[in-house]
Scaffold this active site. Structure first.
Site, PDB file in Angstrom:
ATOM      1  N   GLY A   1       0.813  -1.218   0.000  1.00 27.23           N
ATOM      2  CA  GLY A   1       0.000   0.000   0.000  1.00 27.23           C
ATOM      3  C   GLY A   1       0.841   1.259   0.000  1.00 27.23           C
TER       4      GLY A   1
ATOM      5  CB  SER B   1       3.270   0.289  -6.667  1.00 26.60           C
ATOM      6  OG  SER B   1       2.106  -0.446  -6.440  1.00 26.60           O
TER       7      SER B   1
ATOM      8  CG  ASP C   1      -2.015   8.372  -4.095  1.00 25.85           C
ATOM      9  OD1 ASP C   1      -2.459   9.460  -4.506  1.00 25.85           O
ATOM     10  OD2 ASP C   1      -2.613   7.297  -4.279  1.00 25.85           O
TER      11      ASP C   1
HETATM   12  O1  PMV Z   1      -5.006   3.044   0.830  1.00 24.87           O
HETATM   13  P1  PMV Z   1      -4.090   4.137   0.536  1.00 24.87           P
HETATM   14  O2  PMV Z   1      -2.761   3.961   1.183  1.00 24.87           O
HETATM   15  O3  PMV Z   1      -3.990   4.431  -0.934  1.00 24.87           O
HETATM   16  O4  PMV Z   1      -4.686   5.444   1.205  1.00 24.87           O
HETATM   17  C1  PMV Z   1      -5.973   5.901   0.912  1.00 24.87           C
HETATM   18  C2  PMV Z   1      -6.252   7.155   1.653  1.00 24.87           C
HETATM   19  C3  PMV Z   1      -7.641   7.719   1.433  1.00 24.87           C
HETATM   20  O5  PMV Z   1      -7.710   8.965   2.119  1.00 24.87           O
HETATM   21  C4  PMV Z   1      -8.701   6.806   1.999  1.00 24.87           C
HETATM   22  C5  PMV Z   1      -7.928   7.942  -0.036  1.00 24.87           C
HETATM   23  C6  PMV Z   1      -7.226   9.126  -0.674  1.00 24.87           C
HETATM   24  O6  PMV Z   1      -7.073   9.115  -1.913  1.00 24.87           O
HETATM   25  O7  PMV Z   1      -6.867  10.075   0.026  1.00 24.87           O
END
Ligand code: PMV
Length: 332
Positions: free
Chosen positions: A117, A120, A164
């Site tokens: 998680g 990638s 991300d």
């Molecule tokens: O699951 P991850 O590590 O991609 O994190 C998602 C985080 C959320 O806030 C739930 C979604 C987002 O895009 O911010």
């Protein structure tokens, strides 16, 4: 003109603010020293070729005129849609008209398992856009790369804040608001971070939808929870800048309580978090959408070994990672 380039981008770890950040609230995210790499080559043939063995894409090839059409294997989706979005952008279109682009070959590899998680998919999206920008001399700045990469995530996932993508581009530790409304690098050197992997792969979209369902039933309650999460993020930002890890840890613990109330924690994650706290951490919480993936903790230097043991006792795997690392960069 150069016809081959290798670019790398870091993975990410959410520190505080997940879920609320999907709905116009801030979060804190740090870039981790597990990098995604993409080598992009301009071809004479008129094909798109993708090799991404980490996500089981081997020997994938199609004519460029069929870009983004038909069935695209899951592991190739982000890369292919990123190419389409870049080529359909104003600067991309001009290069096609000038006949500068025929075919493109993309090879990706990752220093980390796509199961953790660490993002990638978004890191490879960023790599591909950066690589094509360099090869075609498009001179896209970070903001422009963000817009194209974020659009790619939305095209495929439908929902997401883009945190991300921002971590992969800017690196470091960021205060981030939905869709890149604010992307503020925090001026700091390092975090006393510890990460444990639950062994379970989480599905971000399913969890976002689960929370959305709760928000539909209890709109004012869930919006209230997001509001408190925002306060925790604002305070944690100050605490981190002041290296007040005790306070930052307590704020993480509070954030975890709210994530529990949204229903995204699991027994396994909770057990790991309790173990970490008993081991003497400043604080700990799940990181990301929940349902699995990782937990993140801030820990005093002299408690790290004890905490690591407790992560393992709870059935988790300690991931040795560094945070606050450099964003996307050209490797060769
Ligand atoms: O699951 P991850 O590590 O991609 O994190 C998602 C985080 C959320 O806030 C739930 C979604 C987002 O895009 O911010």
């Amino acid at each position: 003109m150069k016809n081959k380039i290798t670019v790398s981008a870091p993975g990410k770890l959410m520190l505080l603010g997940e879920h609320a950040v999907v709905y116009d609230h801030p979060c804190l995210v740090t870039a981790v020293d597990q990098r995604m790499k993409a080598t992009v080559t301009l071809l004479d043939s008129f094909d798109l070729e993708i090799e991404a063995p980490d996500v089981k894409v081997v020997g994938y090839k199609k004519p460029m005129v069929e870009l983004s059409m038909g069935d695209i294997p899951k592991g190739a989706q982000f890369v292919e849609i990123a190419v389409r979005n870049l080529l359909e952008s104003d600067s991309g279109k001009t290069r096609i008209m000038n006949g500068e682009i025929h075919g493109i070959r993309i090879e990706t590899s990752s220093e980390f398992s796509s199961l953790f998680g660490f993002g990638s998919s978004s890191a490879s999206t960023v790599c591909v856009i950066k690589a094509l920008s360099e090869l075609l001399d498009l001179r896209l700045n970070n903001k422009a790369i963000f817009q194209l990469a974020y659009q790619t995530v939305l095209d495929i996932q439908g929902k997401g804040s883009g945190f991300d993508v921002a971590a992969a581009i800017y690196g470091g530790t960021l205060y981030f608001v939905t869709g890149g409304k604010v992307i503020e690098p925090l001026d700091m050197k390092s975090l006393p971070i510890l990460v444990g992997y639950s062994g379970i792969k989480a599905d971000t979209v399913i969890l976002i939808n689960q929370v959305a369902k709760k928000a539909k039933k209890y709109p004012d309650v869930v919006e209230g929870i997001y509001g408190i999460i925002e306060q925790l993020v604002e305070r944690a930002k100050v605490a981190i800048l002041e290296k007040d890890w005790q306070t930052a840890g307590e704020l993480m613990n509070l954030n975890q309580g709210l994530l529990e109330s949204l229903g995204v924690s699991t027994d396994k994650l909770s057990q790991m978090i309790y173990g970490v706290r008993e081991g003497g951490a400043f604080g700990a919480k799940l990181s990301g959408a929940g349902g699995g993936d990782c937990i993140v903790a801030f820990s005093p230097e002299d408690k790290r070994e004890e905490i690591k043991k407790n992560i393992e006792k709870a059935g988790g795997q300690v991931l040795d990672i560094d945070s606050n690392v450099e964003g996307v960069r050209v490797e060769e």
